[in-house]
Design an enzyme around this catalytic site. Structure first.
Site, PDB file in Angstrom:
ATOM      1  N   GLU B  53       0.634  -1.103   0.016  1.00  0.00           N
ATOM      2  CA  GLU B  53       0.137   0.055  -0.006  1.00  0.00           C
ATOM      3  C   GLU B  53       0.806   1.425  -0.033  1.00  0.00           C
ATOM      4  OE1 GLU B  53      -0.597  -2.690   1.864  1.00  0.00           O
ATOM      5  OE2 GLU B  53      -2.370  -3.218   1.922  1.00  0.00           O
ATOM      6  N   PHE B 115     -10.999  -7.125  14.705  1.00  0.00           N
ATOM      7  CA  PHE B 115      -9.879  -7.685  13.920  1.00  0.00           C
ATOM      8  C   PHE B 115      -9.480  -6.584  12.683  1.00  0.00           C
ATOM      9  CE2 PHE B 115      -9.025 -10.076   9.527  1.00  0.00           C
ATOM     10  CZ  PHE B 115      -7.589 -10.500  10.111  1.00  0.00           C
ATOM     11  N   GLN B 116      -8.383  -6.043  12.557  1.00  0.00           N
ATOM     12  CA  GLN B 116      -7.849  -5.233  11.717  1.00  0.00           C
ATOM     13  C   GLN B 116      -8.383  -3.962  11.905  1.00  0.00           C
ATOM     14  OE1 GLN B 116      -8.093  -6.899   7.520  1.00  0.00           O
ATOM     15  NE2 GLN B 116      -6.037  -7.715   7.962  1.00  0.00           N
ATOM     16  N   LYS B 165     -17.275  -0.295   7.016  1.00  0.00           N
ATOM     17  CA  LYS B 165     -17.781  -1.211   6.231  1.00  0.00           C
ATOM     18  C   LYS B 165     -19.178  -1.094   5.872  1.00  0.00           C
ATOM     19  CE  LYS B 165     -17.202  -5.842   4.665  1.00  0.00           C
ATOM     20  NZ  LYS B 165     -16.306  -7.195   4.779  1.00  0.00           N
ATOM     21  N   MET B 478      24.492   7.191   0.917  1.00  0.00           N
ATOM     22  CA  MET B 478      24.462   8.546   1.635  1.00  0.00           C
ATOM     23  C   MET B 478      24.650   8.268   3.347  1.00  0.00           C
ATOM     24  SD  MET B 478      24.290  11.605   1.432  1.00  0.00           S
ATOM     25  CE  MET B 478      23.221  12.501   0.143  1.00  0.00           C
TER      26      MET B 478
HETATM   27  C1  LIG Z   1      12.568   5.034   4.642  1.00  0.00           C
HETATM   28  C2  LIG Z   1      13.954   5.629   4.667  1.00  0.00           C
HETATM   29  N1  LIG Z   1      14.924   4.908   5.721  1.00  0.00           N
HETATM   30  C3  LIG Z   1      16.104   5.461   6.085  1.00  0.00           C
HETATM   31  C4  LIG Z   1      16.432   6.680   5.251  1.00  0.00           C
HETATM   32  C5  LIG Z   1      17.630   7.096   5.616  1.00  0.00           C
HETATM   33  N2  LIG Z   1      18.613   7.177   4.406  1.00  0.00           N
HETATM   34  C6  LIG Z   1      18.819   8.195   3.643  1.00  0.00           C
HETATM   35  S1  LIG Z   1      19.695   8.174   2.308  1.00  0.00           S
HETATM   36  C7  LIG Z   1      19.892   6.405   2.681  1.00  0.00           C
HETATM   37  C8  LIG Z   1      20.849   5.763   1.794  1.00  0.00           C
HETATM   38  C9  LIG Z   1      19.910   5.388   0.592  1.00  0.00           C
HETATM   39  O1  LIG Z   1      20.750   4.279  -0.302  1.00  0.00           O
HETATM   40  P1  LIG Z   1      20.389   4.150  -1.773  1.00  0.00           P
HETATM   41  O2  LIG Z   1      19.232   4.309  -2.049  1.00  0.00           O
HETATM   42  O3  LIG Z   1      21.136   3.147  -2.202  1.00  0.00           O
HETATM   43  O4  LIG Z   1      21.137   5.285  -2.220  1.00  0.00           O
HETATM   44  P2  LIG Z   1      22.759   5.888  -2.498  1.00  0.00           P
HETATM   45  O5  LIG Z   1      22.777   6.966  -1.292  1.00  0.00           O
HETATM   46  O6  LIG Z   1      23.643   4.693  -2.403  1.00  0.00           O
HETATM   47  O7  LIG Z   1      23.029   6.526  -3.952  1.00  0.00           O
HETATM   48  C10 LIG Z   1      19.312   6.186   3.877  1.00  0.00           C
HETATM   49  C11 LIG Z   1      19.279   4.753   4.518  1.00  0.00           C
HETATM   50  C12 LIG Z   1      15.377   7.095   4.355  1.00  0.00           C
HETATM   51  N3  LIG Z   1      15.759   8.398   3.895  1.00  0.00           N
HETATM   52  N4  LIG Z   1      14.196   6.460   4.176  1.00  0.00           N
END
Ligand SMILES: Cc1ncc(C[n+]2csc(CCOP(=O)(O)OP(=O)(O)O)c2C)c(N)n1
Lengths: 160, 565
Positions: B53, B115-116, B165, B478
């Site tokens: 979702e 439920f749910q 519902k 990152m």
């Molecule tokens: C849902 C979520 N969880 C954690 C983060 C923290 N976060 C920011 S950038 C990143 C790494 C992203 O990795 P990737 O998609 O492989 O991109 P890259 O930085 O390697 O280009 C994370 C874990 C986030 N922004 N969103």
């Protein structure tokens, strides 16, 4: 700065939650709150008092205004407003004179005495938060057993 | 108008949505929304099935950002509803119009931990523009009408409609109102002309004026107005990341995005400016660094549709509240009336152009063949200018900010407010549904793509051919960069070594997978993807150690930028 906010809201379930939540999520504090239905049952009026500098208060007002369930939000000028809070004090009676002294004190603040018992007395006081605070200070030496306060209700004076 | 008809709540919902022009919804069924699903067979709304979702919400979000009409997502009660919350919060953070319709347990069961059952209204309230829970079937037509109005007007946002519902199955005399009133909702204010006049004077009397265009510029499509003003007053234009591409990035006055991962030249010029015309921006910390440093030296003119944004993060000398396009139109008109058109290059503009040229020449780039800049510039070179690009969240997103120039305004979208990994791919699917005739590319990282990669099933089965462009560093890049920079290279929880083979993964879904290991292969891969009519994943292995630079560290100001050494 202490600010009195008057908020007209739609009288629907869940609105109190939304308003108070807004304060929490935006990192503002509620000092006191009172809510009651208005002469028009479609609306309720909330009076919230809060502390903040001018910018913060302006921001709270704007955020409240933005809420879809709020019909009107006003930051009331303390000097052009009648504002009151209801408080109940249960005070200890330790010796024979206490009852008379507390009666006098209550009278001085325009309060009423209720539920006089052998070892306690209740005072009802409708006044500004400052006055209630002052009364509380003076009542403290007798021993305060319990306090309940309602939060401020406020209306702007006519022509103000 | 006001034709009365007896029908079930669920049917009224579909009819009300059809009246709003809804052609498709994204969703996944369950017990509590079955009566609604039963109606899909009997109405003209296409249901696009997702595998989670959260993706339904992101698809609706992508659709909404591109079409400016609320995208619609459907989920059942309980876990279905909680799964879409991230998508709703993402839309709220970026002011995207959306309608989320959830099923709920029957009215009599609410509050009994059925439920749910989940109190989705309570959970969603802080992250929606508004939430409705009709308690009778007869309320549905008006709730839907109000819901779309709230979602799409003023500062747009997500609206939740949670329908028990029994409210879906009960019959009522339905009135489909054409008019309605929402007492406390005033989405429009007329911009104050006097303040616009003052703004012009302030800009004329400043030595180093600059325009900062935010996401609001894109939301209100104020592109032509923005360009007219920049050219008439000869103002350099920087954007927030959300405003990226509000102004053609190949325009001589464009400096690109400012902020944590902004262009060096944009941050430098923003830090030197003495007056800023800020359009549709909330001055996010990611854009301006520390607020105090920013506020101290600048005169600020702030235009925004949301009065609560004025003075929230920055104090403005002049504020113009109203739709920013309307405000800018007034400005254009006044400039014409006063015959203001600068032709001579000011010392400031000369300096701006020199600075820009310097950084175009001198920004150190990764030496490898598949460095981020080269990859993204190749993509830019091969993509038609009207193509739509979405991104995930991470280094790839910031490289896109730095190296992918948006030429046609309003064709670049990213989760900038919440920063939701997994947003880009489903949002691209939603964007492609809104604009089937232009190429749509999600610039992704391997980590982000992993979060919603199962949307490949939707892209293939529903025939929505988008391109996923993975800059694959086998890591949560990152975060890895931050650990390299601020945590003494203590690398924890960032190795994505066990990520799947994305070519095979794509193929297993029936999509096309291509690996590009050289510039030549990349060139071919992009061309192949553009000429295919199925969803395509391009997997591009890159150096896991490549950093995004320049970088404005958190808690510092734009002038303290870290540059590549
Ligand atoms: C849902 C979520 N969880 C954690 C983060 C923290 N976060 C920011 S950038 C990143 C790494 C992203 O990795 P990737 O998609 O492989 O991109 P890259 O930085 O390697 O280009 C994370 C874990 C986030 N922004 N969103």
């Amino acid at each position: 700065m202490w600010a009195i906010l008057s908020i007209l809201v739609e009288n629907k379930p869940g609105i109190l939650f939304k308003v108070t939540h807004l304060f929490r999520s935006r990192n503002f504090n509620i000092d006191s709150i009172s809510v009651g239905v208005t002469e028009n049952p479609e609306f309720s009026k909330m009076t919230i008092t809060t502390y903040g500098d001018e910018k913060q208060v302006e921001q709270i007002v704007k955020q409240l205004d933005k809420m879809i369930d709020t019909v009107k939000v006003e930051h009331l000028d303390e000097h052009k407003t009648v504002y009151r809070e209801l408080s109940l004090f249960k005070i200890k009676l330790s010796n024979a004179n206490d009852s008379m002294e507390i009666n006098k004190l209550a009278n001085a603040y325009g309060g009423k005495v209720h539920d006089v018992k052998r070892d306690s007395i209740m005072v009802e006081l409708t006044a500004t938060p400052d006055q209630i605070q002052a009364f509380e200070e003076l009542a403290k030496p007798f021993g305060i057993i319990d306090v309940a306060r309602t939060g401020v209700a406020a209306l702007q004076r006519s022509g103000a | 108008m006001n034709k009365m008809e007896n029908m079930k709540g669920a049917k009224a919902l579909m009819m009300a949505m059809e009246k709003e022009g809804v052609k498709q919804v994204f969703g996944l069924p369950g017990g509590a929304n079955l009566p609604m699903y039963d109606e899909f067979a009997r109405c003209n709304i296409r249901h696009i099935l997702v595998r989670h979702e959260q993706s339904a919400a992101h698809m609706a979000d992508g659709f909404g950002r591109v079409s400016r009409k609320a995208g619609v997502c459907f989920a059942t009660s309980g876990p279905g509803a909680t799964n879409i919350l991230t998508g709703i919060a993402t839309a709220q953070a970026d002011s995207a119009p959306m309608i989320a319709v959830t099923g709920q347990v029957p009215v009599a069961m609410i509050g009994r931990d059925a439920f749910q059952e989940s109190d989705i209204i309570g959970m969603a309230n802080p992250v929606v523009k508004y939430a409705f829970q009709p308690r009778t079937a007869a309320e549905i037509p008006e709730v839907v009408k109000k819901g779309f109005f709230i979602a799409e007007t003023g500062r747009p946002g997500p609206v939740l409609i949670d329908i028990p519902k029994d409210v879906q199955t009960n019959e009522a005399e339905m009135v489909f109102p054409e008019e309605f009133k929402i007492q406390g909702y005033h989405p429009w204010a007329d911009p104050d002309i006097v303040n616009v006049e003052k703004a012009i004077d302030m800009l004329l009397h400043s030595e180093k004026p600059i325009i900062l265009a935010g996401g609001g510029t894109i939301i209100s499509s104020a592109f032509a107005e923005l360009q007219a003003i920049a050219e008439a007053l000869m103002l350099p234009v920087v954007t927030t990341f959300k405003g990226k591409g509000a102004f053609p990035e190949n325009h001589p006055l464009s400096l690109g995005p400012i902020g944590m991962h902004g262009h060096a030249e944009a941050n430098k010029m923003m830090a030197e400016a003495d007056c800023v015309l800020a359009i549709g921006t909330r001055f996010s910390d990611r854009s301006v660094g520390t607020f105090e440093a920013f506020e101290k030296r600048l005169k600020i003119i702030h235009m925004d549709v949301d009065p609560a944004e004025i003075g929230k993060n920055q104090t403005a000398q002049i504020a113009v509240v109203g739709d920013v396009r309307a405000s800018l139109r007034i400005m254009v008109k006044l400039l014409l009336q006063r015959a203001i058109k600068k032709t001579e290059e000011t010392p400031w503009i000369k300096h701006v152009k020199e600075t820009k040229a310097y950084w175009k020449e001198n920004l150190k780039l990764h030496p490898g063949e598949l460095g981020a800049a080269k990859i993204l510039r190749k993509l830019r070179e091969l993509l038609p200018k009207e193509s739509i690009v979405t991104t995930e969240v991470g280094q790839h997103q910031m490289w896109a900010s730095l190296f992918y120039d948006v030429i046609q305004p309003g064709t670049f979208f990213s989760s900038t407010g919440l920063g939701t990994m997994g947003w880009g791919f489903p949002a691209a699917i939603g964007a492609k549904v809104a604009k089937p005739d232009v190429p749509v590319v999600d610039i992704a990282g391997d980590g982000s793509f992993s979060m919603t990669e199962n949307s490949l099933a939707t892209a293939v089965l529903e025939d929505i051919p988008v391109i996923v462009f993975i800059l694959n560093n086998s890591s949560l890049g990152m975060v890895a960069q931050w650990q390299r920079t601020f945590y003494d290279r203590r690398m924890n929880g960032v190795d994505q070594g066990h990520c799947p083979d994305y070519v095979k993964l794509a193929e297993s879904y029936g999509a096309q997978g291509i690996r590009a290991q050289s510039m030549d292969e990349l060139d071919k891969a992009i061309k192949t993807a553009l000429s295919s009519d199925i969803a395509t994943v391009i997997d591009i292995p890159i150096d896991p150690e490549e950093d995004v630079l320049p970088f404005v560290a958190p808690g510092t100001s734009l002038s303290d930028m870290i540059l590549p050494s």
